[in-house]
Each structure stands twice: as structure tokens, then as C-alpha cells.
Design a protein around this motif. Structure first.
Motif, PDB file in Angstrom:
ATOM      1  N   ILE A  53      -8.238   8.613  42.528  1.00 24.83           N
ATOM      2  CA  ILE A  53      -7.481   9.840  42.772  1.00 24.83           C
ATOM      3  C   ILE A  53      -8.205  11.028  42.139  1.00 24.83           C
ATOM      4  CG2 ILE A  53      -5.228  10.964  42.499  1.00 24.83           C
ATOM      5  CD1 ILE A  53      -4.971   8.250  43.891  1.00 24.83           C
ATOM      6  N   PRO A  54      -8.382  12.129  42.881  1.00 25.75           N
ATOM      7  CA  PRO A  54      -8.999  13.316  42.271  1.00 25.75           C
ATOM      8  C   PRO A  54      -8.193  13.785  41.059  1.00 25.75           C
ATOM      9  CG  PRO A  54      -8.773  13.604  44.643  1.00 25.75           C
ATOM     10  CD  PRO A  54      -8.012  12.361  44.278  1.00 25.75           C
ATOM     11  N   ARG A  55      -8.896  14.196  40.020  1.00 27.70           N
ATOM     12  CA  ARG A  55      -8.218  14.685  38.805  1.00 27.70           C
ATOM     13  C   ARG A  55      -7.239  15.811  39.112  1.00 27.70           C
ATOM     14  NH1 ARG A  55     -10.886  13.906  33.299  1.00 27.70           N
ATOM     15  NH2 ARG A  55     -12.239  12.122  33.703  1.00 27.70           N
ATOM     16  N   ALA A  56      -7.571  16.638  40.084  1.00 30.05           N
ATOM     17  CA  ALA A  56      -6.705  17.760  40.437  1.00 30.05           C
ATOM     18  C   ALA A  56      -5.335  17.288  40.923  1.00 30.05           C
ATOM     19  CB  ALA A  56      -7.372  18.615  41.517  1.00 30.05           C
ATOM     20  N   ASP A  57      -5.242  16.032  41.360  1.00 28.32           N
ATOM     21  CA  ASP A  57      -3.981  15.489  41.873  1.00 28.32           C
ATOM     22  C   ASP A  57      -3.278  14.571  40.866  1.00 28.32           C
ATOM     23  OD1 ASP A  57      -4.435  16.855  44.238  1.00 28.32           O
ATOM     24  OD2 ASP A  57      -5.372  15.141  45.223  1.00 28.32           O
ATOM     25  N   VAL A  58      -3.759  14.568  39.636  1.00 30.70           N
ATOM     26  CA  VAL A  58      -3.177  13.740  38.570  1.00 30.70           C
ATOM     27  C   VAL A  58      -2.569  14.667  37.522  1.00 30.70           C
ATOM     28  CG1 VAL A  58      -3.674  12.049  36.746  1.00 30.70           C
ATOM     29  CG2 VAL A  58      -4.902  11.918  38.937  1.00 30.70           C
ATOM     30  N   ASP A  59      -1.388  14.326  37.043  1.00 29.34           N
ATOM     31  CA  ASP A  59      -0.772  15.100  35.966  1.00 29.34           C
ATOM     32  C   ASP A  59      -1.439  14.683  34.659  1.00 29.34           C
ATOM     33  OD1 ASP A  59       0.758  16.370  34.054  1.00 29.34           O
ATOM     34  OD2 ASP A  59       2.675  15.827  34.965  1.00 29.34           O
ATOM     35  N   MET A  60      -2.516  15.355  34.325  1.00 32.65           N
ATOM     36  CA  MET A  60      -3.318  15.006  33.145  1.00 32.65           C
ATOM     37  C   MET A  60      -2.546  15.212  31.847  1.00 32.65           C
ATOM     38  SD  MET A  60      -6.145  13.793  34.367  1.00 32.65           S
ATOM     39  CE  MET A  60      -7.203  13.704  32.921  1.00 32.65           C
ATOM     40  N   THR A  61      -1.459  15.983  31.867  1.00 29.59           N
ATOM     41  CA  THR A  61      -0.663  16.179  30.645  1.00 29.59           C
ATOM     42  C   THR A  61       0.045  14.889  30.230  1.00 29.59           C
ATOM     43  OG1 THR A  61       1.355  16.904  31.797  1.00 29.59           O
ATOM     44  CG2 THR A  61      -0.279  18.611  31.224  1.00 29.59           C
ATOM     45  N   LEU A  62       0.147  13.926  31.142  1.00 28.34           N
ATOM     46  CA  LEU A  62       0.806  12.652  30.837  1.00 28.34           C
ATOM     47  C   LEU A  62      -0.169  11.608  30.301  1.00 28.34           C
ATOM     48  CD1 LEU A  62       3.097  12.432  33.989  1.00 28.34           C
ATOM     49  CD2 LEU A  62       3.708  13.242  31.697  1.00 28.34           C
ATOM     50  N   LEU A  63      -1.471  11.945  30.332  1.00 23.61           N
ATOM     51  CA  LEU A  63      -2.505  11.005  29.899  1.00 23.61           C
ATOM     52  C   LEU A  63      -3.117  11.427  28.578  1.00 23.61           C
ATOM     53  CD1 LEU A  63      -4.454  10.522  33.261  1.00 23.61           C
ATOM     54  CD2 LEU A  63      -2.431   9.295  32.448  1.00 23.61           C
ATOM     55  N   GLU A  64      -3.631  10.448  27.862  1.00 20.44           N
ATOM     56  CA  GLU A  64      -4.312  10.698  26.591  1.00 20.44           C
ATOM     57  C   GLU A  64      -5.622   9.907  26.593  1.00 20.44           C
ATOM     58  OE1 GLU A  64      -3.072   8.967  22.486  1.00 20.44           O
ATOM     59  OE2 GLU A  64      -1.985  10.868  22.797  1.00 20.44           O
ATOM     60  N   ARG A  65      -6.733  10.614  26.396  1.00 17.34           N
ATOM     61  CA  ARG A  65      -8.037   9.945  26.361  1.00 17.34           C
ATOM     62  C   ARG A  65      -8.087   8.991  25.170  1.00 17.34           C
ATOM     63  NH1 ARG A  65     -13.107  10.803  28.425  1.00 17.34           N
ATOM     64  NH2 ARG A  65     -12.507  12.770  29.385  1.00 17.34           N
ATOM     65  N   THR A  66      -8.728   7.839  25.351  1.00 15.00           N
ATOM     66  CA  THR A  66      -8.887   6.883  24.260  1.00 15.00           C
ATOM     67  C   THR A  66     -10.371   6.719  23.937  1.00 15.00           C
ATOM     68  OG1 THR A  66      -9.104   4.869  25.594  1.00 15.00           O
ATOM     69  CG2 THR A  66      -6.855   5.644  25.128  1.00 15.00           C
ATOM     70  N   ASP A  67     -10.653   5.976  22.894  1.00 20.02           N
ATOM     71  CA  ASP A  67     -12.046   5.701  22.518  1.00 20.02           C
ATOM     72  C   ASP A  67     -12.608   4.496  23.256  1.00 20.02           C
ATOM     73  OD1 ASP A  67     -12.127   7.812  20.730  1.00 20.02           O
ATOM     74  OD2 ASP A  67     -11.422   6.587  19.056  1.00 20.02           O
ATOM     75  N   HIS A  68     -11.761   3.801  24.010  1.00 19.28           N
ATOM     76  CA  HIS A  68     -12.203   2.600  24.727  1.00 19.28           C
ATOM     77  C   HIS A  68     -13.229   2.988  25.791  1.00 19.28           C
ATOM     78  CE1 HIS A  68     -11.934  -1.467  26.206  1.00 19.28           C
ATOM     79  NE2 HIS A  68     -11.654  -1.038  27.433  1.00 19.28           N
ATOM     80  N   ALA A  69     -14.262   2.176  25.950  1.00 24.24           N
ATOM     81  CA  ALA A  69     -15.296   2.429  26.952  1.00 24.24           C
ATOM     82  C   ALA A  69     -15.863   1.102  27.432  1.00 24.24           C
ATOM     83  CB  ALA A  69     -16.397   3.293  26.363  1.00 24.24           C
ATOM     84  N   THR A  70     -16.269   1.077  28.694  1.00 23.60           N
ATOM     85  CA  THR A  70     -16.943  -0.095  29.261  1.00 23.60           C
ATOM     86  C   THR A  70     -18.142   0.389  30.062  1.00 23.60           C
ATOM     87  OG1 THR A  70     -15.515  -0.079  31.214  1.00 23.60           O
ATOM     88  CG2 THR A  70     -14.825  -1.498  29.368  1.00 23.60           C
ATOM     89  N   TYR A  71     -18.874  -0.564  30.603  1.00 22.56           N
ATOM     90  CA  TYR A  71     -20.058  -0.233  31.383  1.00 22.56           C
ATOM     91  C   TYR A  71     -20.124  -1.111  32.620  1.00 22.56           C
ATOM     92  CZ  TYR A  71     -24.855   0.273  32.859  1.00 22.56           C
ATOM     93  OH  TYR A  71     -25.966   0.507  33.626  1.00 22.56           O
TER      94      TYR A  71
END
Length: 125
Positions: A53-71
Motif C-alpha cells: 500500500i502506498p504510504r500516502a494511503d496509510v494512516d501513519m499516525t497509527l504506526l510506530e517505527r521499530t528497530d527490527h530489521a531483516t534482509y
């Protein structure tokens, strides 16, 4: 430290990205997190299709970035987001390839949601 392997999709590991012709809605606990008519459907090898989903269509205020990462050797480095209101079940439940490899550049600036943790529905256009 060794370099990360980079692979190109092909007959042994096909990946296709197509525009979803309908409207994709993502909900958690009855609350809409995303709604888009511009979602991309990524089909990778034998895995189930994933809606990006394009970021512009996501309510980013409901999300919180985490330190988790994968490759992923086909897509690149992957970052994650949690939905704090969803508790442990929605920790690291949203992901994004913010600088994907050239073959996957279409998913840049898009987010994907684990299908087993969210209500993801597709509606005709």
C-alpha cells in the motif's frame, strides 16, 4: 563483515508486481489503517500474494517505527512498524523496503501488512 548477497528474480525464484485493480482496505480491531486504489500485488515464488500500500494511503499516525530489521536478497533491507494500540500481536507487523533493489523499485514508498494479523480485504473498483 561480508557483503549482503543480491539476487535477481528469475525462473528459479519469480517475483511479479502488478497494480491491484480494486480497492484494498487494511483494518485492525475494526479501525481502518489503510485504504487504497493504488495497491500493488507482489507475487513471490510459492508464497501467498502480498498487498503493498502506498504510504500516502496509510494512516501513519497509527504506526510506530521499530528497530527490527531483516534482509531479503531480492528486495533489500526491510524496516518494520508496530501498531501500538494492537499490543504484542501487532508488534513488527508492518514492513517496508525503503530503498529496494532496482528490480523491486515499484514497492518503494509502500507498506505491507501481515495477512494473519490484520483484516485485509479487496473490493472491486
Amino acid at each position: 563483515m561480508s557483503a549482503k548477497p543480491i539476487k535477481i528474480p528469475g525462473p528459479d525464484h519469480p517475483i511479479t508486481i502488478t497494480r491491484n485493480p480494486g480497492r484494498v482496505v487494511v483494518k485492525a480491531g475494526g479501525k481502518t489503517l489503510a485504504a487504497s486504489r493504488d495497491a500493488l500485488t507482489l507475487r513471490e515464488s510459492s508464497y501467498p500474494p502480498v498487498q503493498y500500500i502506498p504510504r500516502a494511503d496509510v494512516d501513519m499516525t497509527l504506526l510506530e517505527r521499530t528497530d527490527h530489521a531483516t534482509y531479503c536478497p531480492y528486495k533489500g533491507d526491510c524496516s518494520y512498524f508496530s501498531v501500538p494500540s494492537g499490543g504484542d500481536r501487532l508488534t513488527n507487523a508492518v514492513w517496508s523496503y525503503e530503498a529496494p533493489y532496482d528490480a523491486m523499485s515499484a514497492i518503494k514508498d509502500h507498506l505491507a501488512f501481515y495477512a494473519d494479523r490484520f483484516e485485509i480485504s479487496e473490493h472491486e473498483a
